[in-house]
Write a protein that holds these residues in place. Structure first.
Motif, PDB file in Angstrom:
ATOM      1  N   LYS A  60     -14.969 -24.266  99.531  1.00 33.00           N
ATOM      2  CA  LYS A  60     -15.363 -25.099 100.623  1.00 33.00           C
ATOM      3  C   LYS A  60     -14.357 -25.847 101.481  1.00 33.00           C
ATOM      4  N   LYS A  61     -13.308 -26.399 100.460  1.00 35.37           N
ATOM      5  CA  LYS A  61     -12.192 -26.843 101.093  1.00 35.37           C
ATOM      6  C   LYS A  61     -11.246 -26.024 101.886  1.00 35.37           C
ATOM      7  N   TRP A  62     -10.893 -24.761 101.162  1.00 36.09           N
ATOM      8  CA  TRP A  62     -10.214 -23.914 101.837  1.00 36.09           C
ATOM      9  C   TRP A  62     -10.971 -23.369 103.243  1.00 36.09           C
ATOM     10  N   LEU A  63     -12.022 -23.270 103.270  1.00 37.84           N
ATOM     11  CA  LEU A  63     -12.737 -22.649 104.415  1.00 37.84           C
ATOM     12  C   LEU A  63     -12.898 -23.561 105.399  1.00 37.84           C
ATOM     13  N   ASN A  70      -8.228 -23.183 113.160  1.00 38.48           N
ATOM     14  CA  ASN A  70      -8.304 -21.851 113.838  1.00 38.48           C
ATOM     15  C   ASN A  70      -9.533 -21.804 114.794  1.00 38.48           C
ATOM     16  N   TYR A  71     -10.577 -22.474 114.571  1.00 36.80           N
ATOM     17  CA  TYR A  71     -11.833 -22.306 115.340  1.00 36.80           C
ATOM     18  C   TYR A  71     -12.019 -23.618 116.368  1.00 36.80           C
ATOM     19  N   GLU A 114     -10.104  -9.189  99.372  1.00 40.30           N
ATOM     20  CA  GLU A 114     -10.632  -8.858 100.599  1.00 40.30           C
ATOM     21  C   GLU A 114     -11.802  -9.375 101.157  1.00 40.30           C
ATOM     22  N   TYR A 115     -11.852  -9.957 102.509  1.00 38.15           N
ATOM     23  CA  TYR A 115     -13.085 -10.466 102.855  1.00 38.15           C
ATOM     24  C   TYR A 115     -13.599  -9.604 104.048  1.00 38.15           C
ATOM     25  N   SER A 116     -15.010  -9.854 104.074  1.00 39.28           N
ATOM     26  CA  SER A 116     -15.445  -9.142 105.092  1.00 39.28           C
ATOM     27  C   SER A 116     -16.434 -10.187 106.035  1.00 39.28           C
ATOM     28  N   ASN A 135      -9.258  -8.718 107.416  1.00 45.23           N
ATOM     29  CA  ASN A 135      -9.914  -9.605 106.218  1.00 45.23           C
ATOM     30  C   ASN A 135      -9.339 -10.723 105.806  1.00 45.23           C
ATOM     31  N   MET A 136      -8.707 -11.554 106.980  1.00 47.87           N
ATOM     32  CA  MET A 136      -8.048 -12.830 106.954  1.00 47.87           C
ATOM     33  C   MET A 136      -8.986 -13.795 107.838  1.00 47.87           C
ATOM     34  N   VAL A 137      -9.165 -15.002 107.329  1.00 49.07           N
ATOM     35  CA  VAL A 137      -9.845 -15.987 108.168  1.00 49.07           C
ATOM     36  C   VAL A 137      -9.257 -16.138 109.373  1.00 49.07           C
ATOM     37  N   LYS A 138      -8.281 -16.288 109.430  1.00 48.70           N
ATOM     38  CA  LYS A 138      -7.191 -16.787 110.671  1.00 48.70           C
ATOM     39  C   LYS A 138      -7.266 -15.549 111.865  1.00 48.70           C
ATOM     40  N   LYS A 139      -7.214 -14.275 111.400  1.00 48.67           N
ATOM     41  CA  LYS A 139      -7.123 -13.250 112.153  1.00 48.67           C
ATOM     42  C   LYS A 139      -8.723 -12.824 112.678  1.00 48.67           C
ATOM     43  N   TYR A 140      -9.514 -13.142 111.667  1.00 52.52           N
ATOM     44  CA  TYR A 140     -11.167 -13.091 112.317  1.00 52.52           C
ATOM     45  C   TYR A 140     -11.522 -14.039 113.413  1.00 52.52           C
ATOM     46  N   LEU A 141     -11.057 -15.192 113.022  1.00 55.64           N
ATOM     47  CA  LEU A 141     -11.163 -16.261 114.098  1.00 55.64           C
ATOM     48  C   LEU A 141     -10.618 -16.120 115.425  1.00 55.64           C
ATOM     49  N   LYS A 142      -9.342 -15.674 115.487  1.00 53.78           N
ATOM     50  CA  LYS A 142      -8.700 -15.558 116.627  1.00 53.78           C
ATOM     51  C   LYS A 142      -9.498 -14.305 117.419  1.00 53.78           C
TER      52      LYS A 142
END
Length: 146
Positions: A60-63, A70-71, A114-116, A135-142
């Motif tokens: 939760k802290k990481w997200l 990034n959002y 890996e994340y989806s 599969n990375m949060v930063k890339k997904y949010l961009k």
């Protein structure tokens, strides 16, 4: 491979639905759109519900840190226990959280996590999923905010 991805998503959505009451999560018959998000998502001003389907120390802290950096819009990271207990519209009303990012994790053969990501329009029962979303949060949010 594409058919396998769709089959996995359909199975996961069906299994998620069976563990929840009416709560705005996608139903088994959800429409799946092979895009990262609807065209007008970048203009969405409401709160985004972030729903991880995994538990690890500090998730939760990481997200929260990743989405803050990034959002840059209102969001709330739910706890994985909320998924298991099936909190419904009374805790996460669709009027407040029209969109939800559902995050799954898995280990690759090399041992990397890996994340989806799936963006769910809870008001229309539509799942936006694109396998090349990264599969990375930063890339997904961009990509999500383009």
């Amino acid at each position: 491979m594409k058919k396998l991805n769709y089959l996995i998503i359909a199975f996961l959505l069906a299994s998620i639905h069976t563990s929840f009451a009416q709560n705005g999560l996608p139903e088994a018959n959800a429409e799946i759109i092979r895009e990262i998000a609807p065209k007008d998502f970048k203009n969405y001003e409401g709160s985004l519900l972030v729903m991880p389907a995994f538990k690890a120390r500090g998730t939760k802290k990481w997200l929260t840190k990743q989405f803050t950096k990034n959002y840059g819009k209102p969001f709330y990271v739910a706890d994985v226990s909320d998924v298991a207990t099936g909190y419904g519209d009374d805790k996460y009303p669709i009027e407040t959280y029209k969109y939800m990012v559902f995050i799954q994790s898995s280990k690759s053969f090399s041992g990397n996590t890996e994340y989806s990501f799936q963006l769910v329009d809870r008001s229309t029962n539509t799942v936006y999923y694109h396998p090349s979303s990264g599969n990375m949060v930063k890339k997904y949010l961009k990509k999500l905010m383009k």
